[in-house]
Design an enzyme around this catalytic site. Structure first.
Site, mmCIF file in Angstrom:
data_model
loop_
_atom_site.group_PDB
_atom_site.id
_atom_site.type_symbol
_atom_site.label_atom_id
_atom_site.label_comp_id
_atom_site.label_asym_id
_atom_site.label_seq_id
_atom_site.Cartn_x
_atom_site.Cartn_y
_atom_site.Cartn_z
ATOM 1 N N GLY A 14 6.651 81.647 42.480
ATOM 2 C CA GLY A 14 6.190 82.861 43.151
ATOM 3 C C GLY A 14 4.777 82.720 43.681
ATOM 4 C CG ASP A 64 11.906 79.441 34.304
ATOM 5 O OD1 ASP A 64 10.959 79.372 35.100
ATOM 6 O OD2 ASP A 64 11.842 79.033 33.132
ATOM 7 C CB ILE A 109 9.874 76.975 36.702
ATOM 8 C CG1 ILE A 109 9.695 75.872 35.655
ATOM 9 C CG2 ILE A 109 10.214 76.367 38.054
ATOM 10 C CD1 ILE A 109 8.532 74.961 35.897
ATOM 11 C CG ASP A 110 11.881 82.171 37.840
ATOM 12 O OD1 ASP A 110 12.304 81.648 38.876
ATOM 13 O OD2 ASP A 110 12.625 82.604 36.946
ATOM 14 C CB VAL A 111 5.209 82.630 36.774
ATOM 15 C CG1 VAL A 111 3.758 83.000 37.086
ATOM 16 C CG2 VAL A 111 5.865 83.722 35.943
#
Length: 373
Positions: A169, A136, A164-166
């Site tokens: 997802g 991220d 960004i990861d969230v």
């Protein structure tokens, strides 16, 4: 019943983007089987902080409602069990580097050959043709997000959470749900792909649009907004208060509430465009008025005037606020406190049943289901 009851998800993902995606599916009722290496998901060891049992709270954040099986994909027997799981699953999710799943006979073409109705989701850092590691922080930097975060005259900063990861997802979960609907209509599975860089650029919304549509390269503005003013923390008599004015009627109400109604008729400030052009002068006038009362008193006054405003809370205060508002932010999954899924569905409510699993906690029952005892 959950919306996804009966859907089996083979979850080969780890860390955050993939596990967050699959937890959302699990909350909606899917049976998510978390496939881990014998050493476990990396986040099991990301300490501190930990709960009272010594389990990393990072891992707990994104792994409820799942069952865990430990498989060493370099071991032929375990790899065959993984391929059997892929054959039986409705959905397969992974965020290994491009090419890694193919080495174990678990690439999209391999799975589609034995399970043509499967929805196969690949999450990568920089797309299917790049083997750059997808962390991220790297993507926040390389996408331009960090260039927008921080004081104008200071260094760039990352966001305080792996946003960004969230968001990746969330995009992955949306793509999977769309593909499941398509499968219900056509009987066909498909390959869903997303990556952190593309998700970052999409999630930068007005900032990337400023460049691609307007040729403007945005820059750091601290807590100010590129297009709205006032829209930032503002000093009061005893601390800062967020004031977020999104249109001209709100500004007129703000001017009246602080005892300066003439500001709304001033040609320098009458429209959003003019307020943006003259924000330094307007800031001076607003701060002079706001200094007359403490933040909490201004909060009550502005709330009564229907002006968006609020204090800058810490995380504890944010959770407490949600509790006061009746949002029940804490959900106990198998006795473990987790943050409630933000969706409310009237007919198929989300569930918070299973605690984040211990490593290989359900290995025996899953192997029995696969006929691999």
């Amino acid at each position: 019943m959950g919306s996804l009851d009966g859907i089996v998800v083979a979850d080969f993902s780890r860390v955050l983007a993939g596990p967050y995606c699959t937890m959302l599916l699990a909350d909606l009722g899917a049976d998510v089987i978390k496939v881990e290496s014998p050493r476990g998901d990396d986040t099991r060891q990301w300490l501190p902080p930990a709960n009272a049992d010594g389990v990393g709270t990072y891992y707990l954040a994104v792994n409820r409602n799942k069952r865990s099986i430990a498989l060493d994909l370099t071991d032929p027997t375990d790899a065959e069990a993984a391929r059997e799981l892929a054959t039986r699953a409705d959905v397969l999710v992974h965020n290994l580097r491009p090419g890694a799943m193919e080495r174990f006979g678990l690439g999209y073409d391999d799975v589609a050959a034995t399970n043509p109705t499967a929805v196969y989701c690949s999450i990568s850092g920089f797309g299917p043709d790049s083997d750059l590691p997808g962390y991220d922080l790297l993507v926040q930097a390389m996408s331009g997000m960090m260039s927008l975060t921080g004081a104008p005259d200071g260094p760039p900063f990352r966001a305080g959470v792996a946003v960004i990861d969230v968001m990746t997802g969330l995009h992955a979960a949306t793509g999977i749900l769309a593909a499941l609907h398509h499968r219900d209509v056509t009987g066909q599975g498909q390959h869903v792909r997303t990556n952190l860089l593309s998700a970052a650029l999409s999630s930068l919304v007005n900032q990337t649009s400023a460049y691609v549509a307007g040729g403007v390269v945005p820059h750091r503005m601290g807590n100010e907004h590129l297009s709205l003013y006032p829209y930032e923390p503002m000093a009061t008599g005893d601390g800062e208060l967020i004031i977020a004015v999104g249109n001209d009627p709100q500004f007129r109400r703000l001017a009246a509430a602080i005892g300066a109604p003439e500001l709304a008729d001033d040609t320098r400030f009458a429209t959003m465009a003019r307020r943006n052009a003259n924000r330094q002068e307007l800031r001076r006038l607003l701060l002079a008025r706001l200094a007359e009362k403490p933040a909490q008193e201004w909060f009550r006054i502005l709330a009564d005037a229907d002006i968006p405003s609020g204090p800058i809370n810490d995380v504890r205060q944010g959770v407490d606020l949600a509790t006061e508002l009746g949002l029940d932010p804490i959900a106990y999954a198998g006795g473990v406190p987790t943050v409630r899924n933000p969706l409310t569905l009237s007919a198929t409510p989300t569930r918070h049943d299973l605690a984040p699993p211990k490593l290989d906690e359900h290995g025996a029952e899953i192997r029995a289901w696969l006929g691999r005892n």
